[in-house]
Design an enzyme around this catalytic site. Structure first.
Site, PDB file in Angstrom:
ATOM      1  N   GLY A  11      72.644 -11.934  -7.222  1.00 50.81           N
ATOM      2  CA  GLY A  11      71.989 -12.111  -8.524  1.00 50.81           C
ATOM      3  C   GLY A  11      72.833 -13.003  -9.420  1.00 50.81           C
ATOM      4  O   GLY A  11      74.060 -12.980  -9.341  1.00 50.81           O
ATOM      5  N   GLY A 117      77.896  -7.849  -2.192  1.00 53.12           N
ATOM      6  CA  GLY A 117      77.179  -8.262  -0.977  1.00 53.12           C
ATOM      7  C   GLY A 117      77.656  -9.621  -0.487  1.00 53.12           C
ATOM      8  O   GLY A 117      78.024  -9.784   0.693  1.00 53.12           O
ATOM      9  N   THR A 118      77.694 -10.581  -1.391  1.00 53.93           N
ATOM     10  CA  THR A 118      78.106 -11.950  -1.044  1.00 53.93           C
ATOM     11  C   THR A 118      79.565 -11.985  -0.600  1.00 53.93           C
ATOM     12  O   THR A 118      79.928 -12.700   0.339  1.00 53.93           O
ATOM     13  CB  THR A 118      77.907 -12.860  -2.280  1.00 53.93           C
ATOM     14  OG1 THR A 118      76.563 -12.699  -2.735  1.00 53.93           O
ATOM     15  CG2 THR A 118      78.168 -14.313  -1.970  1.00 53.93           C
ATOM     16  N   ASP A 140      77.414  -6.173 -13.594  1.00 52.84           N
ATOM     17  CA  ASP A 140      77.603  -4.722 -13.433  1.00 52.84           C
ATOM     18  C   ASP A 140      79.072  -4.288 -13.530  1.00 52.84           C
ATOM     19  O   ASP A 140      79.359  -3.124 -13.739  1.00 52.84           O
ATOM     20  CB  ASP A 140      77.063  -4.269 -12.064  1.00 52.84           C
ATOM     21  CG  ASP A 140      75.626  -4.674 -11.827  1.00 52.84           C
ATOM     22  OD1 ASP A 140      74.890  -4.854 -12.816  1.00 52.84           O
ATOM     23  OD2 ASP A 140      75.235  -4.832 -10.651  1.00 52.84           O
ATOM     24  N   ARG A 175      62.340   7.580 -35.299  1.00 54.90           N
ATOM     25  CA  ARG A 175      61.958   7.690 -33.884  1.00 54.90           C
ATOM     26  C   ARG A 175      63.174   7.839 -32.983  1.00 54.90           C
ATOM     27  O   ARG A 175      64.297   7.533 -33.377  1.00 54.90           O
ATOM     28  CB  ARG A 175      61.258   6.404 -33.442  1.00 54.90           C
ATOM     29  CG  ARG A 175      59.829   6.291 -33.862  1.00 54.90           C
ATOM     30  CD  ARG A 175      59.291   4.931 -33.497  1.00 54.90           C
ATOM     31  NE  ARG A 175      57.857   4.852 -33.742  1.00 54.90           N
ATOM     32  CZ  ARG A 175      57.199   3.713 -33.882  1.00 54.90           C
ATOM     33  NH1 ARG A 175      57.837   2.566 -33.811  1.00 54.90           N
ATOM     34  NH2 ARG A 175      55.899   3.721 -34.078  1.00 54.90           N
ATOM     35  N   MET A 182      70.853  -2.319 -17.147  1.00 54.72           N
ATOM     36  CA  MET A 182      71.177  -2.563 -15.734  1.00 54.72           C
ATOM     37  C   MET A 182      72.547  -1.980 -15.369  1.00 54.72           C
ATOM     38  O   MET A 182      73.188  -1.332 -16.193  1.00 54.72           O
ATOM     39  CB  MET A 182      71.139  -4.060 -15.452  1.00 54.72           C
ATOM     40  CG  MET A 182      69.739  -4.609 -15.290  1.00 54.72           C
ATOM     41  SD  MET A 182      69.805  -6.349 -14.812  1.00 54.72           S
ATOM     42  CE  MET A 182      68.116  -6.597 -14.261  1.00 54.72           C
ATOM     43  N   ARG A 184      73.183  -1.034 -11.736  1.00 55.81           N
ATOM     44  CA  ARG A 184      73.100  -0.354 -10.439  1.00 55.81           C
ATOM     45  C   ARG A 184      73.787   1.023 -10.507  1.00 55.81           C
ATOM     46  O   ARG A 184      73.510   1.774 -11.431  1.00 55.81           O
ATOM     47  CB  ARG A 184      73.686  -1.224  -9.324  1.00 55.81           C
ATOM     48  CG  ARG A 184      72.894  -2.526  -9.163  1.00 55.81           C
ATOM     49  CD  ARG A 184      73.141  -3.165  -7.835  1.00 55.81           C
ATOM     50  NE  ARG A 184      74.557  -3.472  -7.649  1.00 55.81           N
ATOM     51  CZ  ARG A 184      75.058  -4.048  -6.567  1.00 55.81           C
ATOM     52  NH1 ARG A 184      74.257  -4.373  -5.578  1.00 55.81           N
ATOM     53  NH2 ARG A 184      76.332  -4.320  -6.466  1.00 55.81           N
ATOM     54  N   GLU A 235      70.188   2.258 -15.544  1.00 58.39           N
ATOM     55  CA  GLU A 235      69.080   2.320 -14.581  1.00 58.39           C
ATOM     56  C   GLU A 235      69.395   3.276 -13.423  1.00 58.39           C
ATOM     57  O   GLU A 235      68.496   3.815 -12.787  1.00 58.39           O
ATOM     58  CB  GLU A 235      68.777   0.920 -14.023  1.00 58.39           C
ATOM     59  CG  GLU A 235      69.965   0.276 -13.310  1.00 58.39           C
ATOM     60  CD  GLU A 235      69.694  -1.124 -12.780  1.00 58.39           C
ATOM     61  OE1 GLU A 235      68.628  -1.684 -13.033  1.00 58.39           O
ATOM     62  OE2 GLU A 235      70.598  -1.667 -12.095  1.00 58.39           O
TER      63      GLU A 235
HETATM   64  O1  F6P Z   1      73.647  -6.663  -9.737  1.00 59.32           O
HETATM   65  C1  F6P Z   1      73.083  -7.260 -10.851  1.00 59.32           C
HETATM   66  C2  F6P Z   1      71.727  -6.690 -11.154  1.00 59.32           C
HETATM   67  O2  F6P Z   1      71.236  -7.298 -12.329  1.00 59.32           O
HETATM   68  C3  F6P Z   1      71.683  -5.178 -11.282  1.00 59.32           C
HETATM   69  O3  F6P Z   1      72.206  -4.711 -12.511  1.00 59.32           O
HETATM   70  C4  F6P Z   1      70.215  -4.894 -11.072  1.00 59.32           C
HETATM   71  O4  F6P Z   1      70.014  -3.599 -10.570  1.00 59.32           O
HETATM   72  C5  F6P Z   1      69.841  -5.917 -10.030  1.00 59.32           C
HETATM   73  O5  F6P Z   1      70.813  -6.951 -10.105  1.00 59.32           O
HETATM   74  C6  F6P Z   1      68.472  -6.512 -10.231  1.00 59.32           C
HETATM   75  O6  F6P Z   1      68.208  -7.353  -9.164  1.00 59.32           O
HETATM   76  P1  F6P Z   1      66.978  -8.341  -9.062  1.00 59.32           P
HETATM   77  O7  F6P Z   1      67.370  -9.585  -9.794  1.00 59.32           O
HETATM   78  O8  F6P Z   1      66.823  -8.546  -7.611  1.00 59.32           O
HETATM   79  O9  F6P Z   1      65.806  -7.665  -9.717  1.00 59.32           O
END
Ligand code: F6P
Length: 360
Positions: A11, A117-118, A140, A175, A182, A184, A235
């Protein structure tokens, strides 16, 4: 060192272009190298037009730009690529094609800018003899071995601004405002922006929460005269004994994606009689111009990666430790993913301020 290449994978994150620029300028100015840009992650090695020459002109003006001039891909692991064979999808290992392409290009070094991952793929390629140096990227901030990844600071700034804006409208309407962020499985974005943006409740994956505890905090605030509440929710946050919520489950093409816990918490609170609105900040956190800190860090990472390559430090990743950028083995960086220390000073600070993590 005569010829190096650079690629961006996974990403995107604000600061990728700053790294590409720093790699290119340092390699040309200090080492007189040719620099090649590989398009769309590792895919560029095996696609037509996947390789482009980066000269000083190619990187002019890109420092403040979001995204990546090289393009990126968060699918297509060369060790497990999904392809169609006789109408059926099969997983194949195309890493030998990649290493052959790298050999053919006569690369003295490959700078890989990416997340876990990369970088894991980079480590596997290093084991096959590819002269790789990694640069840690992700909003992240979940990569081990380094104090911080570039992209994180910009995401924080955006998340904090969103909380500030939700704060005023929450107060005006009495409210509960929920902001899903984000990150992960790591809660850094919510913890840091939640503290910086004055959230009343922060829910992170590292601390499973109880719905009743979240409600207790909102009730306490109302009883003490604060008729609104602000919630920052990762998330990946999950209820005690429950599972994280996914907006997209994995299939043959896509990896699973987290999302939806903000809505679940919002619905619960609304059901208890508190008017609630939910905002999912999403990819806004990844877009646009990097902060000064991310430009500074990304530039230092890029320049250091070239120096490490020139010194033959392959199989390494540049990392920030005690304010210095140093090389560390990729294996060390990837051994344990970084998570919020639930007993660390960040969480303790938040608790001291009266912020609820939904666990009391
Ligand atoms: O790892 C970066 C990130 O933005 C995460 O925070 C999020 O869960 C994920 O990538 C979203 O991925 P995509 O761009 O595939 O929706």
């Amino acid at each position: 060192m005569k010829r190096i290449a650079v690629l961006t994978g996974g990403g995107d994150a604000p600061g990728l272009n700053a790294v590409i620029r720093a790699v290119t300028k340092t390699a040309i100015n200090i080492y007189g190298c040719d620099v090649l840009g590989i398009r769309d992650g590792y895919d560029g090695f095996i696609t037509t037009d996947g390789v482009t020459l980066l000269d000083l002109g190619a990187v002019r003006g890109i420092l403040p730009r979001g995204g990546t001039i090289l393009g990126t891909a968060n699918r297509g692991n060369p060790f497990a690529r999904k392809v169609l064979r006789n109408g059926k999808e099969v997983v194949v290992d195309v890493s030998d094609e990649i290493t052959a392409a790298i050999k053919k290009l006569k690369l003295d070094a490959l700078i890989v800018i990416g997340g876990d991952g990369t970088l894991r793929i980079a480590m596997e390629l290093a084991a096959k003899g590819v002269p790789v140096v990694g640069v840690p990227k992700t909003i992240d901030n979940d990569i081990g071995g380094t104090e911080v990844t570039f992209g994180f600071d910009t995401a924080l700034m955006i998340a904090t601004e969103a909380l500030d804006r939700l704060h005023t409208t929450a107060e005006a309407h009495h409210r509960v405002m929920v902001l899903e962020l984000m990150g992960r499985e790591a809660g850094f974005i919510s913890l840091h922006s939640g503290v910086s943006g004055g959230a009343d409740v922060i829910l992170i994956p590292e601390i499973p929460f109880k719905f009743e505890s979240v409600l207790k905090k909102i009730r306490q605030r109302v009883e003490s005269g604060s008729l609104f509440s602000l919630l920052a929710i990762s998330e990946g946050a999950k209820p005690l004994g429950g599972q994280p919520v996914f907006r997209r489950t994995g299939d043959e093409v896509y990896v699973p994606r987290l999302g939806g816990i903000g809505q679940e918490v919002g619905q619960y609170i609304e059901g208890q009689g508190f008017e609630t609105r939910v905002t999912v900040l999403g990819h806004v956190q990844r877009g646009g111009s990097p902060t000064a800190f991310d430009r500074w860090l990304a530039t230092r990472y890029g320049a250091a990666a070239v120096r490490v390559a020139a010194a033959g430090g392959f199989g390494c990743m540049v990392a920030l430790r005690d304010a210095q950028v140093i090389p560390i083995p990729l294996s060390e960086a990837l051994a344990i993913p970084k998570r919020v220390d639930v007993n660390g000073d960040g969480v303790l600070t938040a608790r001291g301020l009266g912020i609820s993590f939904g666990d009391e």
